[in-house]
Design an enzyme around this catalytic site. Structure first.
Site, mmCIF file in Angstrom:
data_model
loop_
_atom_site.group_PDB
_atom_site.id
_atom_site.type_symbol
_atom_site.label_atom_id
_atom_site.label_comp_id
_atom_site.label_asym_id
_atom_site.label_seq_id
_atom_site.Cartn_x
_atom_site.Cartn_y
_atom_site.Cartn_z
ATOM 1 N N LEU A 30 0.804 -1.221 0.000
ATOM 2 C CA LEU A 30 0.000 0.000 0.000
ATOM 3 C C LEU A 30 0.838 1.274 0.000
ATOM 4 O O LEU A 30 1.987 1.274 0.422
ATOM 5 C CB LEU A 30 -0.924 -0.009 1.222
ATOM 6 C CG LEU A 30 -1.835 -1.243 1.319
ATOM 7 C CD1 LEU A 30 -2.673 -1.164 2.590
ATOM 8 C CD2 LEU A 30 -2.739 -1.379 0.098
ATOM 9 N N HIS A 34 -3.733 4.383 -1.886
ATOM 10 C CA HIS A 34 -4.672 3.422 -1.292
ATOM 11 C C HIS A 34 -5.299 4.007 -0.015
ATOM 12 O O HIS A 34 -6.504 3.854 0.223
ATOM 13 C CB HIS A 34 -3.948 2.128 -0.911
ATOM 14 C CG HIS A 34 -3.350 1.371 -2.059
ATOM 15 N ND1 HIS A 34 -1.996 1.288 -2.258
ATOM 16 C CD2 HIS A 34 -3.917 0.646 -3.057
ATOM 17 C CE1 HIS A 34 -1.751 0.536 -3.325
ATOM 18 N NE2 HIS A 34 -2.899 0.138 -3.835
ATOM 19 N N GLN A 58 -5.587 -11.638 -13.331
ATOM 20 C CA GLN A 58 -5.471 -10.403 -14.105
ATOM 21 C C GLN A 58 -4.045 -10.165 -14.620
ATOM 22 O O GLN A 58 -3.776 -9.151 -15.241
ATOM 23 C CB GLN A 58 -5.981 -9.196 -13.308
ATOM 24 C CG GLN A 58 -5.101 -8.776 -12.147
ATOM 25 C CD GLN A 58 -5.786 -7.720 -11.307
ATOM 26 O OE1 GLN A 58 -6.783 -7.972 -10.638
ATOM 27 N NE2 GLN A 58 -5.261 -6.502 -11.335
ATOM 28 N N GLN A 145 -8.939 6.867 -9.707
ATOM 29 C CA GLN A 145 -8.936 7.403 -11.072
ATOM 30 C C GLN A 145 -7.639 7.036 -11.803
ATOM 31 O O GLN A 145 -7.600 6.943 -13.021
ATOM 32 C CB GLN A 145 -9.122 8.927 -11.026
ATOM 33 C CG GLN A 145 -9.054 9.632 -12.370
ATOM 34 C CD GLN A 145 -10.086 9.123 -13.359
ATOM 35 O OE1 GLN A 145 -11.218 8.788 -12.982
ATOM 36 N NE2 GLN A 145 -9.705 9.039 -14.629
ATOM 37 N N VAL A 173 -3.677 10.218 -6.381
ATOM 38 C CA VAL A 173 -2.743 10.811 -5.409
ATOM 39 C C VAL A 173 -1.340 10.750 -6.013
ATOM 40 O O VAL A 173 -0.936 9.714 -6.557
ATOM 41 C CB VAL A 173 -2.790 10.055 -4.063
ATOM 42 C CG1 VAL A 173 -1.787 10.640 -3.077
ATOM 43 C CG2 VAL A 173 -4.199 10.103 -3.487
ATOM 44 N N MET A 181 1.233 7.892 -7.627
ATOM 45 C CA MET A 181 1.705 6.815 -6.746
ATOM 46 C C MET A 181 1.260 5.466 -7.291
ATOM 47 O O MET A 181 0.159 5.330 -7.821
ATOM 48 C CB MET A 181 1.143 7.017 -5.348
ATOM 49 C CG MET A 181 1.780 8.198 -4.673
ATOM 50 S SD MET A 181 1.352 8.228 -2.934
ATOM 51 C CE MET A 181 2.186 9.724 -2.471
HETATM 52 P P1 AMP Z 1 -3.885 -1.767 -6.779
HETATM 53 O O1 AMP Z 1 -3.454 -2.233 -5.422
HETATM 54 O O2 AMP Z 1 -2.768 -1.207 -7.605
HETATM 55 O O3 AMP Z 1 -4.745 -2.760 -7.514
HETATM 56 O O4 AMP Z 1 -4.834 -0.516 -6.508
HETATM 57 C C1 AMP Z 1 -5.962 -0.628 -5.677
HETATM 58 C C2 AMP Z 1 -6.819 0.589 -5.855
HETATM 59 O O5 AMP Z 1 -6.080 1.760 -5.514
HETATM 60 C C3 AMP Z 1 -7.291 0.776 -7.313
HETATM 61 O O6 AMP Z 1 -8.636 1.220 -7.305
HETATM 62 C C4 AMP Z 1 -6.355 1.832 -7.820
HETATM 63 O O7 AMP Z 1 -6.892 2.592 -8.879
HETATM 64 C C5 AMP Z 1 -6.166 2.685 -6.577
HETATM 65 N N1 AMP Z 1 -4.951 3.472 -6.703
HETATM 66 C C6 AMP Z 1 -3.720 3.040 -7.045
HETATM 67 N N2 AMP Z 1 -2.851 4.059 -7.101
HETATM 68 C C7 AMP Z 1 -3.551 5.179 -6.790
HETATM 69 C C8 AMP Z 1 -3.229 6.563 -6.679
HETATM 70 N N3 AMP Z 1 -2.000 7.013 -6.913
HETATM 71 N N4 AMP Z 1 -4.201 7.431 -6.328
HETATM 72 C C9 AMP Z 1 -5.468 6.981 -6.108
HETATM 73 N N5 AMP Z 1 -5.836 5.701 -6.182
HETATM 74 C C10 AMP Z 1 -4.900 4.805 -6.523
#
Ligand code: AMP
Length: 278
Positions: A30, A34, A58, A145, A173, A181
């Protein structure tokens, strides 16, 4: 904060919760992005459930499933700080038992951009999200997003399969220099990390041209590509200016449009996007 490691226990706990439940699906490792999703879930619901599941379906056969960064103790410590109520960490063998064969497959919208480069990726994403929604039965689920096409796919699945939850999209973010990030940023070597700001710069260029009245998508795309090409460590996969709902490529930019790009810098393929509004 309670950690739940089986589907049966998650369902049992869920049945006992009264009031709205916000779900934040993640693959762990994280970061502040997140945590922002979790803060939003906590602000809008009495209960926040965060799932941590590196979803094998995936990932393509040549992708980084085995190497994907994992650190559950670190994740749990971070989730404590934002007052997460439940962390759901299901085993792969429970999520995908032997002979598993039911898939959620969206047409068209999954065929372009990330879907074109990563065949089967969105089938895995949609299927695991459908399973998580069925297990956790959230009132709302929170997505970033940052993964623009994923947001479109999940919203469409929820609408077309009449699922009983709302999807909330949270703004991207960023690091202080603008880099979005991502758990995969940890793959970047120091010089690559510096070079990675080129994605954000290219998006800013698009925003600037649009704000100054440019409507020719090809001109904006060209300017972005020219800018990225000045960075020798960057290898462009795609630069797209598309309708924010259908993800069809635009000739003439009209809002809402999503400007998205995928660029390989060293080992990771980095994604970012912005929305062009009126
Ligand atoms: P992941 O663990 O990469 O599958 O991401 C989990 C959730 O966090 C997904 O909905 C991503 O779009 C969101 N997420 C990942 N990076 C960011 C970020 N920099 N800003 C906002 N949400 C994020």
């Amino acid at each position: 904060m309670k950690v739940i490691e089986t589907i049966a226990e998650m369902k049992r706990v869920r049945r006992e919760l009264s009031g709205a439940v916000g779900l934040v699906p993640t693959m762990g490792y994280l970061h502040e992005g997140h945590l922002e999703l979790v803060r939003r879930a906590k602000a809008e619901n009495p209960w926040a459930v965060v799932s941590i599941f590196v979803n094998p379906t995936q990932f393509g056969p040549k992708e980084d499933f085995a190497a994907y960064p994992r650190d559950i103790p670190r994740d749990l410590a971070m989730l404590e700080t934002v007052k997460t109520d439940f962390v759901f960490i299901p085993p792969v063998a429970e999520m995908y038992p032997p002979r598993f064969s039911t898939w959620v497959d969206l047409e068209k919208v999954t065929e372009r951009l990330e879907g074109a480069t990563r065949p089967g990726h969105f089938r895995g994403v949609a299927t695991v999200c459908a399973k998580l929604f069925n297990i956790v039965e959230p009132t709302k689920a929170y997505f970033g997003q940052k993964d623009a096409q994923q947001c479109v796919v999940i919203k469409k699945m929820v609408a077309e399969l009449n699922m009983n939850l709302d999807i909330v999209i949270v703004p991207t973010v960023r690091e202080p220099d603008g880099l979005a990030m991502s758990s995969r940023n940890t793959y970047l070597k120091p010089d690559e990390r510096k070079a990675a700001v080129v994605l954000y710069q290219a998006l800013n260029l698009a925003q600037q041209m649009w704000s100054q009245g440019e409507k020719d998508a090809e001109k904006i795309r060209r300017a972005m590509i020219d800018h990225i090409k000045k960075q020798p460590l960057a290898i462009i996969d795609y630069v797209s200016i598309a309708d924010a709902e259908t993800l069809e490529e635009l000739k003439e930019v009209k809002p809402l449009a999503v400007v998205s790009l995928a660029v390989k810098i060293g080992r990771p393929r980095l994604l970012d996007n912005i929305i062009l509004e009126n």
